[in-house]
Design a protein around this motif. Structure first.
Motif, PDB file in Angstrom:
ATOM      1  N   ALA A 192     -13.380   3.400  -1.436  1.00  0.00           N
ATOM      2  CA  ALA A 192     -12.034   2.875  -1.206  1.00  0.00           C
ATOM      3  C   ALA A 192     -11.893   1.576  -1.986  1.00  0.00           C
ATOM      4  O   ALA A 192     -12.880   0.860  -2.184  1.00  0.00           O
ATOM      5  N   PRO A 193     -10.688   1.252  -2.426  1.00  0.00           N
ATOM      6  CA  PRO A 193     -10.504  -0.040  -3.101  1.00  0.00           C
ATOM      7  C   PRO A 193     -10.663  -1.176  -2.093  1.00  0.00           C
ATOM      8  O   PRO A 193     -10.645  -0.937  -0.880  1.00  0.00           O
ATOM      9  N   PRO A 194     -10.795  -2.403  -2.570  1.00  0.00           N
ATOM     10  CA  PRO A 194     -10.869  -3.525  -1.637  1.00  0.00           C
ATOM     11  C   PRO A 194      -9.577  -3.605  -0.827  1.00  0.00           C
ATOM     12  O   PRO A 194      -8.511  -3.197  -1.309  1.00  0.00           O
ATOM     13  N   PRO A 195      -9.653  -4.118   0.404  1.00  0.00           N
ATOM     14  CA  PRO A 195      -8.434  -4.242   1.204  1.00  0.00           C
ATOM     15  C   PRO A 195      -7.468  -5.239   0.563  1.00  0.00           C
ATOM     16  O   PRO A 195      -7.863  -6.055  -0.281  1.00  0.00           O
ATOM     17  N   PRO A 196      -6.196  -5.184   0.955  1.00  0.00           N
ATOM     18  CA  PRO A 196      -5.218  -6.116   0.396  1.00  0.00           C
ATOM     19  C   PRO A 196      -5.631  -7.576   0.636  1.00  0.00           C
ATOM     20  O   PRO A 196      -6.347  -7.880   1.593  1.00  0.00           O
ATOM     21  N   GLU A 197      -5.163  -8.442  -0.228  1.00  0.00           N
ATOM     22  CA  GLU A 197      -5.474  -9.876  -0.114  1.00  0.00           C
ATOM     23  C   GLU A 197      -5.097 -10.384   1.270  1.00  0.00           C
ATOM     24  O   GLU A 197      -4.054 -10.042   1.812  1.00  0.00           O
ATOM     25  N   GLY A 198      -5.996 -11.183   1.841  1.00  0.00           N
ATOM     26  CA  GLY A 198      -5.772 -11.740   3.168  1.00  0.00           C
ATOM     27  C   GLY A 198      -6.408 -10.935   4.290  1.00  0.00           C
ATOM     28  O   GLY A 198      -6.351 -11.341   5.447  1.00  0.00           O
ATOM     29  N   PHE A 199      -7.011  -9.792   3.951  1.00  0.00           N
ATOM     30  CA  PHE A 199      -7.651  -8.940   4.958  1.00  0.00           C
ATOM     31  C   PHE A 199      -9.093  -8.671   4.538  1.00  0.00           C
ATOM     32  O   PHE A 199      -9.362  -8.372   3.378  1.00  0.00           O
ATOM     33  N   SER A 200     -10.002  -8.755   5.504  1.00  0.00           N
ATOM     34  CA  SER A 200     -11.409  -8.540   5.165  1.00  0.00           C
ATOM     35  C   SER A 200     -11.786  -7.060   5.185  1.00  0.00           C
ATOM     36  O   SER A 200     -12.761  -6.671   4.544  1.00  0.00           O
ATOM     37  N   THR A 201     -11.028  -6.229   5.907  1.00  0.00           N
ATOM     38  CA  THR A 201     -11.309  -4.790   5.963  1.00  0.00           C
ATOM     39  C   THR A 201      -9.994  -4.020   5.966  1.00  0.00           C
ATOM     40  O   THR A 201      -8.926  -4.569   6.286  1.00  0.00           O
ATOM     41  N   TRP A 202     -10.081  -2.717   5.650  1.00  0.00           N
ATOM     42  CA  TRP A 202      -8.904  -1.855   5.742  1.00  0.00           C
ATOM     43  C   TRP A 202      -8.470  -1.705   7.196  1.00  0.00           C
ATOM     44  O   TRP A 202      -7.279  -1.595   7.488  1.00  0.00           O
ATOM     45  N   GLU A 203      -9.426  -1.685   8.129  1.00  0.00           N
ATOM     46  CA  GLU A 203      -9.095  -1.573   9.544  1.00  0.00           C
ATOM     47  C   GLU A 203      -8.267  -2.777   9.988  1.00  0.00           C
ATOM     48  O   GLU A 203      -7.294  -2.624  10.732  1.00  0.00           O
ATOM     49  N   GLU A 204      -8.642  -3.976   9.523  1.00  0.00           N
ATOM     50  CA  GLU A 204      -7.884  -5.181   9.857  1.00  0.00           C
ATOM     51  C   GLU A 204      -6.461  -5.079   9.306  1.00  0.00           C
ATOM     52  O   GLU A 204      -5.482  -5.377   9.997  1.00  0.00           O
ATOM     53  N   TYR A 205      -6.332  -4.626   8.050  1.00  0.00           N
ATOM     54  CA  TYR A 205      -5.008  -4.432   7.455  1.00  0.00           C
ATOM     55  C   TYR A 205      -4.221  -3.399   8.257  1.00  0.00           C
ATOM     56  O   TYR A 205      -3.060  -3.612   8.606  1.00  0.00           O
ATOM     57  N   ASN A 206      -4.858  -2.269   8.559  1.00  0.00           N
ATOM     58  CA  ASN A 206      -4.204  -1.188   9.295  1.00  0.00           C
ATOM     59  C   ASN A 206      -3.685  -1.690  10.643  1.00  0.00           C
ATOM     60  O   ASN A 206      -2.562  -1.371  11.048  1.00  0.00           O
ATOM     61  N   ASN A 207      -4.493  -2.475  11.342  1.00  0.00           N
ATOM     62  CA  ASN A 207      -4.094  -3.000  12.649  1.00  0.00           C
ATOM     63  C   ASN A 207      -2.965  -4.016  12.565  1.00  0.00           C
ATOM     64  O   ASN A 207      -2.310  -4.292  13.567  1.00  0.00           O
ATOM     65  N   SER A 208      -2.702  -4.562  11.382  1.00  0.00           N
ATOM     66  CA  SER A 208      -1.612  -5.525  11.215  1.00  0.00           C
ATOM     67  C   SER A 208      -0.257  -4.834  11.051  1.00  0.00           C
ATOM     68  O   SER A 208       0.782  -5.477  11.137  1.00  0.00           O
ATOM     69  N   LEU A 209      -0.270  -3.550  10.818  1.00  0.00           N
ATOM     70  CA  LEU A 209       0.963  -2.792  10.593  1.00  0.00           C
ATOM     71  C   LEU A 209       1.622  -2.403  11.911  1.00  0.00           C
ATOM     72  O   LEU A 209       0.951  -2.296  12.936  1.00  0.00           O
ATOM     73  N   PRO A 210       2.926  -2.129  11.874  1.00  0.00           N
ATOM     74  CA  PRO A 210       3.571  -1.570  13.073  1.00  0.00           C
ATOM     75  C   PRO A 210       2.880  -0.256  13.452  1.00  0.00           C
ATOM     76  O   PRO A 210       2.387   0.468  12.574  1.00  0.00           O
ATOM     77  N   VAL A 211       2.843   0.048  14.731  1.00  0.00           N
ATOM     78  CA  VAL A 211       2.104   1.207  15.236  1.00  0.00           C
ATOM     79  C   VAL A 211       2.454   2.481  14.482  1.00  0.00           C
ATOM     80  O   VAL A 211       1.567   3.260  14.116  1.00  0.00           O
ATOM     81  N   GLU A 212       3.709   2.725  14.190  1.00  0.00           N
ATOM     82  CA  GLU A 212       4.120   3.968  13.526  1.00  0.00           C
ATOM     83  C   GLU A 212       3.650   4.066  12.078  1.00  0.00           C
ATOM     84  O   GLU A 212       3.628   5.146  11.495  1.00  0.00           O
ATOM     85  N   GLN A 213       3.234   2.952  11.481  1.00  0.00           N
ATOM     86  CA  GLN A 213       2.751   2.965  10.101  1.00  0.00           C
ATOM     87  C   GLN A 213       1.231   2.960   9.988  1.00  0.00           C
ATOM     88  O   GLN A 213       0.691   3.161   8.907  1.00  0.00           O
ATOM     89  N   ARG A 214       0.546   2.749  11.105  1.00  0.00           N
ATOM     90  CA  ARG A 214      -0.916   2.691  11.072  1.00  0.00           C
ATOM     91  C   ARG A 214      -1.499   4.046  10.691  1.00  0.00           C
ATOM     92  O   ARG A 214      -1.019   5.076  11.123  1.00  0.00           O
ATOM     93  N   ASP A 215      -2.563   3.989   9.908  1.00  0.00           N
ATOM     94  CA  ASP A 215      -3.271   5.188   9.463  1.00  0.00           C
ATOM     95  C   ASP A 215      -2.315   6.209   8.858  1.00  0.00           C
ATOM     96  O   ASP A 215      -2.445   7.400   9.074  1.00  0.00           O
TER      97      ASP A 215
END
Length: 144
Positions: free
Chosen positions: A31-54
């Motif tokens: 997987a590519p590195p997570p977006p800037e400001g996030f240490s993992t994809w899971e952290e990025y995913n959890n920052s999204l609104p529930v309907e957009q996660r995963d």
């Protein structure tokens, strides 16, 4: 003359991250590195609104040779056989018992990752043996 030089393979699925991580293990993709400001994809995913996660996941061949894979969440489940599938080339150039041994070893590795073995298609004089399998959401692929 066409100008297309690259393509990606897109998978419709229920759980993009789960299916994508399975294919990373199968193919040695990353997987590519997570977006800037996030240490993992899971952290990025959890920052999204529930309907957009995963809702999507992407991975690529670290050597840059193979196509990028894109996994996108869709609301409907799989209902029929795939019209397009991947052939995972684990035993290229091998024949007979040597080929079967390599295919069986790779099949065992993939089953441990969550794949399902469907059936062995034995050599028939024209084609060498391959194993039909399914990924973690039932998408068919051939271990070739």
């Amino acid at each position: 003359m066409t100008s297309v030089k690259q393509f990606q393979v897109a998978f419709d699925c229920a759980e993009p991250m789960r299916v994508g991580r399975f294919w990373c293990e199968v193919l040695g993709y990353v997987a590519p590195p997570p977006p800037e400001g996030f240490s993992t994809w899971e952290e990025y995913n959890n920052s999204l609104p529930v309907e957009q996660r995963d809702s999507w996941f992407v991975c690529s061949d670290p050597t840059g040779v193979g196509p990028r894979l894109f996994f996108q969440r869709v609301p409907e489940g799989k209902v029929a056989k795939n019209r397009v599938h991947l052939d995972v080339r684990a035993a290229t150039g091998l024949v007979g018992e040597e080929r079967l041994a390599v295919l069986e070893a790779e099949c065992a590795r993939l089953v441990a990752l969550g794949a399902v073995r469907v059936r062995l298609l034995p050599a028939d004089g024209e084609e060498e043996s391959c194993i039909v399998m399914q990924d973690v959401e039932g998408n068919e692929f051939c271990l070739d």
